[in-house]
Design an enzyme around this catalytic site. Structure first.
Site, PDB file in Angstrom:
ATOM      1  N   LYS A  18       0.817  -1.308   0.008  1.00  0.00           N
ATOM      2  CA  LYS A  18      -0.087  -0.208  -0.070  1.00  0.00           C
ATOM      3  C   LYS A  18       0.874   1.343  -0.100  1.00  0.00           C
ATOM      4  O   LYS A  18       1.649   1.202   0.848  1.00  0.00           O
ATOM      5  CB  LYS A  18      -0.998   0.029   1.452  1.00  0.00           C
ATOM      6  CG  LYS A  18      -1.801  -1.160   1.307  1.00  0.00           C
ATOM      7  CD  LYS A  18      -2.694  -1.275   2.651  1.00  0.00           C
ATOM      8  CE  LYS A  18      -3.509  -2.242   2.806  1.00  0.00           C
ATOM      9  NZ  LYS A  18      -4.187  -2.619   4.273  1.00  0.00           N
ATOM     10  N   GLY A  33      -6.923  -4.969   1.813  1.00  0.00           N
ATOM     11  CA  GLY A  33      -8.026  -4.743   2.777  1.00  0.00           C
ATOM     12  C   GLY A  33      -7.607  -4.687   4.132  1.00  0.00           C
ATOM     13  O   GLY A  33      -6.478  -4.570   4.261  1.00  0.00           O
ATOM     14  N   SER A  47      -6.114  -5.865   7.206  1.00  0.00           N
ATOM     15  CA  SER A  47      -5.553  -7.152   7.285  1.00  0.00           C
ATOM     16  C   SER A  47      -4.279  -6.955   7.941  1.00  0.00           C
ATOM     17  O   SER A  47      -3.564  -6.404   7.501  1.00  0.00           O
ATOM     18  CB  SER A  47      -5.394  -7.863   6.063  1.00  0.00           C
ATOM     19  OG  SER A  47      -4.844  -7.257   5.145  1.00  0.00           O
ATOM     20  N   ALA A  51      -1.278  -8.341   9.767  1.00  0.00           N
ATOM     21  CA  ALA A  51      -0.326  -9.701   9.722  1.00  0.00           C
ATOM     22  C   ALA A  51      -0.491 -10.402  11.013  1.00  0.00           C
ATOM     23  O   ALA A  51      -0.485 -11.869  10.618  1.00  0.00           O
ATOM     24  CB  ALA A  51       1.029  -9.217   9.285  1.00  0.00           C
ATOM     25  N   LYS A  94      -5.272   6.190   2.937  1.00  0.00           N
ATOM     26  CA  LYS A  94      -5.889   5.955   4.217  1.00  0.00           C
ATOM     27  C   LYS A  94      -4.771   5.937   5.273  1.00  0.00           C
ATOM     28  O   LYS A  94      -5.190   6.157   6.443  1.00  0.00           O
ATOM     29  CB  LYS A  94      -6.625   4.388   4.446  1.00  0.00           C
ATOM     30  CG  LYS A  94      -5.519   3.254   3.856  1.00  0.00           C
ATOM     31  CD  LYS A  94      -4.970   2.672   5.173  1.00  0.00           C
ATOM     32  CE  LYS A  94      -3.954   1.659   4.831  1.00  0.00           C
ATOM     33  NZ  LYS A  94      -3.219   1.207   5.680  1.00  0.00           N
TER      34      LYS A  94
END
Length: 324
Positions: A107, A144, A146, A148, A199
């Site tokens: 991302k 999404g 998530s 780790a 985001k």
């Protein structure tokens, strides 16, 4: 379903991807950039540097050799932090098989070029591997809310496989879906990757609000205005509404509120210790703490936040100035 899969990266998310795919009895090879780290994992069958407590089965291949990593593969998972994608993929350039799909789990946006993760990979491959006039190599993003360490414990999560190629998205869905990890498909690769990058800015803002002890009302307002601003700004690029399936706004909620979020923790410390402009000046003069700068860089620019990295351009607002 893809059967022979290469995971490029040895961080937390790379390791989780390898473990998930191995649990489905797929042929998985994980590549790491540093031979000494790969040797340590081969000896201990653990990745305590990035994902403590998760044993790595013998069935997962581990290597620091690029040619060995991608030999006979039919899917490449790129799990490299955004600011390191270009240099990493340049190492793989002579070895990547033609036409093999690539799915990115990073991302962020590259500082110098403002390219998204899949664009960086395509740019590298186009320079010396893929025929620009031929059929485009299939690209996708798996993205999404998530975390780790939660995925390593098989806690429930949902993500989306975004690709302009519907067949690739469906095959990724089949490859990655488990009884605790649900994958949806999405045809808006652009929207999903942009949402994943922007985001991070909101997560930093949420940390600043925590540092100021502004309260839940202020954070709720931030999230609401972020949602409205992203929809408004997204229309200038493309209809980002399609990226708000299972991809958004879940990640926005997860980043500000998850326990010990890396972005919120870094941002929260700012108001408690110094003015932001003073901190910025110190960083520009080179006296900022290297470790903190590395954590911020890897987190803001995406991928595995445990990798050290620099994101000075991103922190200064280069990846986007959200209207909140």
């Amino acid at each position: 379903m893809y059967q022979r899969i290469t995971v490029i990266g040895d961080g937390a998310m790379a390791t989780v991807c390898a473990l998930l795919l191995d649990d489905k009895s797929l042929n998985v090879t994980m590549w790491g950039p540093f031979p000494e780290q790969v040797d340590a994992m081969l000896q201990t069958r653990r990745n305590d540097k990035y994902l403590k407590g998760a044993p790595i089965p013998e069935s997962i291949g581990l290597t620091a050799d690029e040619a060995e990593a991608v030999a006979d593969t039919d899917l490449i998972v790129s799990a490299i932090p955004t600011q390191f994608i270009r240099k990493t993929w340049e190492r793989f350039l002579p070895h990547v098989p033609a036409g093999v799909p690539v799915v990115s789990v990073a991302k962020g946006i590259e500082n110098d070029t403002l390219l998204r993760p899949t664009q960086i990979i395509a740019d590298v491959l186009a320079a010396g591997k893929d025929d620009p006039d031929g059929r485009a190599r299939p690209m996708a993003a798996l993205s999404g809310p998530s975390v780790a360490d939660e995925l390593a414990r098989h806690l429930p999560a949902t993500v989306c496989a975004a690709s302009d190629d519907e067949e690739v998205a469906l095959r990724l869905q089949e490859t990655f879906t488990t009884d605790w990890f649900r994958v949806y498909t999405n045809d808006d690769l652009l929207g999903v990757e942009l949402a994943g990058a922007t985001k991070n800015v909101i997560a930093l803002a949420a940390g600043i609000l925590d540092g100021l002890q502004a309260g839940i009302n202020a954070k709720s307002a931030l999230l609401r205005r972020n949602h409205a601003a992203r929809l408004r700004d997204g229309r200038a690029v493309r209809d980002v509404l399609r990226a708000h399936g299972r991809r958004r706004p879940g990640d926005d909620v997860l980043q500000p509120d998850r326990p010990k979020p890396h972005l919120r923790r870094v941002a929260r410390q700012g108001p408690q210790t110094r003015r932001c402009d003073e901190g910025h000046s110190r960083r520009r003069r080179g006296r900022a703490d290297d470790a903190q700068r590395g954590r911020t860089g890897a987190a803001v620019q995406g991928g595995d936040a445990n990798h050290a990295g620099s994101a000075r351009g991103a922190v200064r607002g280069k990846i986007g100035r959200a209207h909140v």
